[in-house]
Write an enzyme that holds these catalytic residues in place. Structure first.
Site, PDB file in Angstrom:
ATOM      1  CE1 TYR A  72      84.317  72.918  16.524  1.00 43.20           C
ATOM      2  CE2 TYR A  72      86.702  73.053  16.421  1.00 43.20           C
ATOM      3  CZ  TYR A  72      85.495  73.542  16.871  1.00 43.20           C
ATOM      4  OH  TYR A  72      85.474  74.658  17.659  1.00 43.20           O
ATOM      5  CG  PHE A 124      56.707  75.896   9.762  1.00 44.98           C
ATOM      6  CD1 PHE A 124      55.883  74.870   9.356  1.00 44.98           C
ATOM      7  CD2 PHE A 124      57.569  75.678  10.825  1.00 44.98           C
ATOM      8  CE1 PHE A 124      55.912  73.641  10.006  1.00 44.98           C
ATOM      9  CE2 PHE A 124      57.595  74.453  11.481  1.00 44.98           C
ATOM     10  CZ  PHE A 124      56.767  73.439  11.060  1.00 44.98           C
ATOM     11  CG  ASP A 125      53.454  75.789  13.379  1.00 44.73           C
ATOM     12  OD1 ASP A 125      53.225  75.980  12.164  1.00 44.73           O
ATOM     13  OD2 ASP A 125      52.932  74.880  14.024  1.00 44.73           O
ATOM     14  CG  ASP A 216      60.136  77.585   5.601  1.00 51.06           C
ATOM     15  OD1 ASP A 216      60.937  76.632   5.590  1.00 51.06           O
ATOM     16  OD2 ASP A 216      59.350  77.793   6.548  1.00 51.06           O
ATOM     17  CE  LYS A 259      58.974  68.978   8.025  1.00 47.12           C
ATOM     18  NZ  LYS A 259      59.388  70.170   8.721  1.00 47.12           N
ATOM     19  CG  HIS A 453      48.376  70.511  19.159  1.00 50.22           C
ATOM     20  ND1 HIS A 453      48.551  71.840  19.456  1.00 50.22           N
ATOM     21  CD2 HIS A 453      49.302  70.216  18.212  1.00 50.22           C
ATOM     22  CE1 HIS A 453      49.538  72.327  18.712  1.00 50.22           C
ATOM     23  NE2 HIS A 453      50.012  71.361  17.951  1.00 50.22           N
TER      24      HIS A 453
HETATM   25  C1  LIG Z   1      59.256  71.265   9.526  1.00 51.26           C
HETATM   26  C2  LIG Z   1      59.316  72.641   9.038  1.00 51.26           C
HETATM   27  C3  LIG Z   1      60.112  73.612   9.665  1.00 51.26           C
HETATM   28  C4  LIG Z   1      60.873  73.322  10.943  1.00 51.26           C
HETATM   29  O1  LIG Z   1      61.809  72.344  10.748  1.00 51.26           O
HETATM   30  P1  LIG Z   1      62.292  71.310  11.873  1.00 51.26           P
HETATM   31  O2  LIG Z   1      63.306  70.494  11.153  1.00 51.26           O
HETATM   32  O3  LIG Z   1      61.100  70.528  12.314  1.00 51.26           O
HETATM   33  O4  LIG Z   1      62.889  72.099  12.959  1.00 51.26           O
HETATM   34  C5  LIG Z   1      60.139  74.882   9.118  1.00 51.26           C
HETATM   35  N1  LIG Z   1      59.415  75.190   8.017  1.00 51.26           N
HETATM   36  C6  LIG Z   1      58.645  74.271   7.389  1.00 51.26           C
HETATM   37  C7  LIG Z   1      57.883  74.668   6.180  1.00 51.26           C
HETATM   38  C8  LIG Z   1      58.560  72.979   7.878  1.00 51.26           C
HETATM   39  O5  LIG Z   1      57.765  72.090   7.281  1.00 51.26           O
END
Ligand SMILES: *Cc1c(COP(=O)(O)O)cnc(C)c1O
Length: 461
Positions: A72, A124-125, A216, A259, A453
């Site tokens: 917090y 990214f999606d 990103d 990642k 998918h």
């Molecule tokens: C995985 C990823 C995200 C989204 O992150 P999450 O931790 O899965 O919410 C955004 N941009 C890139 C390039 C990613 O590989």
């Protein structure tokens, strides 16, 4: 070290994995309607579905967890994370988030604007989803060499095409472009890196027109390692010198810590713009949690603070990138068609070339995913006709994607090269019997085609 070829760690704790029989796997596949997402992870021998949230933590990270305090206002774990992020990114202001897409959400609220373009190499999606909800117009301007599944060598297939970017600015006017987002490495074309020269030039061009640049950066250390290895002038620079230079060209960075954070959950937004920080802080309070934890527990911030440092170690990155390359090289030697060069986080097998007799509308890459699980208990993921297929808005006719692959994603510090060998042997076996495989039929796809998918069901033909 000249003879260094093995993992730069020893194994201190192990997790048993279950070996199933081929008849058990056939039943499991049937129960899952031949969709790898619907298989329980405990029934997988080697799991290569994703590299996200699957890293193994080090002893240092596990002990850091014990130092985590309550999450917090002003909690001390936040300041450790902030210090670590500032050190790696070289950016002064830090807002943690519960995962990468939450940082994306905040970033999109600030930088994506209705009716205005968002230029990216390949968005990214989750940013794309946010942009669409806000009425912004995301465009993918990766260089041609990176846009298609091909085997021509290019050291930096994640680069942005500066000519396309200039043309859009000329055509639409700078006031109609709200942001440039460079994804490092470029996730959607296989973890292909972006060169420092490209980041610098994109940034200079954007600056000329007062367009902000965002990185990103889920795989920031992998991108830095490729720069060190492949780009002129960087071989004597440390990974952190390279990461700091990368971020010196942007205003704001987002990161999925699942990642290169070497943790299982978490995200970061970092910026040099105080106003951006203030908006991010407020959005975090509404959606994530207070400023000094943003949805992360104190212990998770501690582990991430350590993970960000470990991921910048060269011994680690050498092992990481070379393990992916090892798998790619061995598959190539076995004659299996893969996309080259291999990127940072996985190997992509070309489904059309692997099963030339299975047409794309019968899901060749999905067939390969099923075969690989059936033969060896190895789980990979389809990125092809099912994941990227769409439908014509008016006629409902299917539209088939350019990319038709099976991705073998490699988790960080989890598997040894012996596991890679199992994958190679299994794929070689399938490849030598490839004529015997028939395609698949999609029997369930849910309501939203772009998400089908995850829940789809199939039958074998
Ligand atoms: C995985 C990823 C995200 C989204 O992150 P999450 O931790 O899965 O919410 C955004 N941009 C890139 C390039 C990613 O590989």
């Amino acid at each position: 070290m000249k003879f260094l070829t093995a993992e730069p760690f020893r194994i201190k704790m192990v997790e048993k994995v279950k070996k199933t029989t081929i008849s058990e796997r056939q039943q499991i596949l049937k129960d899952a309607q031949f969709n790898a997402f619907r298989i329980k992870a405990e029934n997988v021998y080697i799991d290569c579905l994703t590299d996200s949230g699957t890293s193994a933590m080090s002893n240092e990270q596990w002990s850091a967890l014990m130092l985590g305090d309550e999450s917090y206002a002003g909690c001390k774990s936040f300041y450790k994370l902030e210090e670590s992020v500032k050190d790696v990114f070289g950016l002064p202001y830090v807002q943690p988030t519960h995962q990468g897409r939450a940082a994306d959400y905040i970033m999109a609220q600030i930088y994506a604007k209705q009716g205005k373009y968002a230029i990216g190499n390949m968005h990214f999606d989750t940013f794309r989803g946010n942009a669409e909800m806000l009425g912004a117009l995301p465009v993918d301007y990766v260089i041609d060499e990176g846009a298609k599944a091909n085997n021509e060598y290019h050291a930096f297939k994640g680069n942005i095409d500066l000519n396309k970017m200039q043309s859009l600015i000329d055509e639409k006017g700078k006031e109609n472009i709200s942001v440039v987002i460079i994804t490092i490495t470029c996730n959607n074309n296989g973890g292909q890196p972006v060169s420092m020269k490209n980041i610098r030039e994109v940034s200079a061009l954007a600056k000329k027109y007062d367009i902000p640049v965002v990185l990103d950066s889920a795989r920031l250390a992998e991108n830095a390692y490729f720069i060190q290895q492949r780009e002129e002038g960087y071989k004597d620079k440390s990974i952190k010198e390279i990461t700091r230079e990368m971020f010196s060209y942007c205003e704001t960075a987002t990161m999925s810590s699942k990642k290169d954070g070497l943790v299982n959950m978490g995200g970061v937004l970092a910026t040099r713009n105080k106003e951006v920080l203030e908006i991010a802080n407020q959005l975090a309070i509404v959606h994530e949690g207070f400023i000094t934890y943003g949805g992360m527990s104190g212990r998770d911030m501690e582990a991430l603070a350590v993970g960000l440092q470990e991921v910048c170690e060269e011994d680690y990155l050498e092992y990481r990138i070379n393990q992916v390359k090892y798998l790619g090289n061995r598959l190539k030697e076995a004659g299996i068609p893969i996309i080259q060069p291999t990127g940072g986080h996985g190997v992509y097998v070309d489904g059309r070339q692997f099963f030339p007799h299975i047409p794309q509308y019968e899901f060749p890459s999905q067939r390969l995913v099923v075969a690989l699980y059936e033969e060896a208990g190895v789980r990979a993921v389809e990125l092809g006709a099912c994941a990227f297929g769409s439908k014509d808005q008016t006629t409902g006719e299917p539209i088939w994607p350019e990319l038709e692959t099976m991705r073998i994603a490699i988790s960080r510090r989890v598997y040894t090269n012996s596991h890679m060998d199992v994958i190679v042997n299994a794929l070689s076996h399938i490849y030598s019997n490839r004529d015997q495989y028939r395609g698949m039929k999609l029997i369930y796809e849910g309501r939203i085609t772009s998400l089908r998918h995850f829940t789809a069901g199939f039958e074998l033909l």
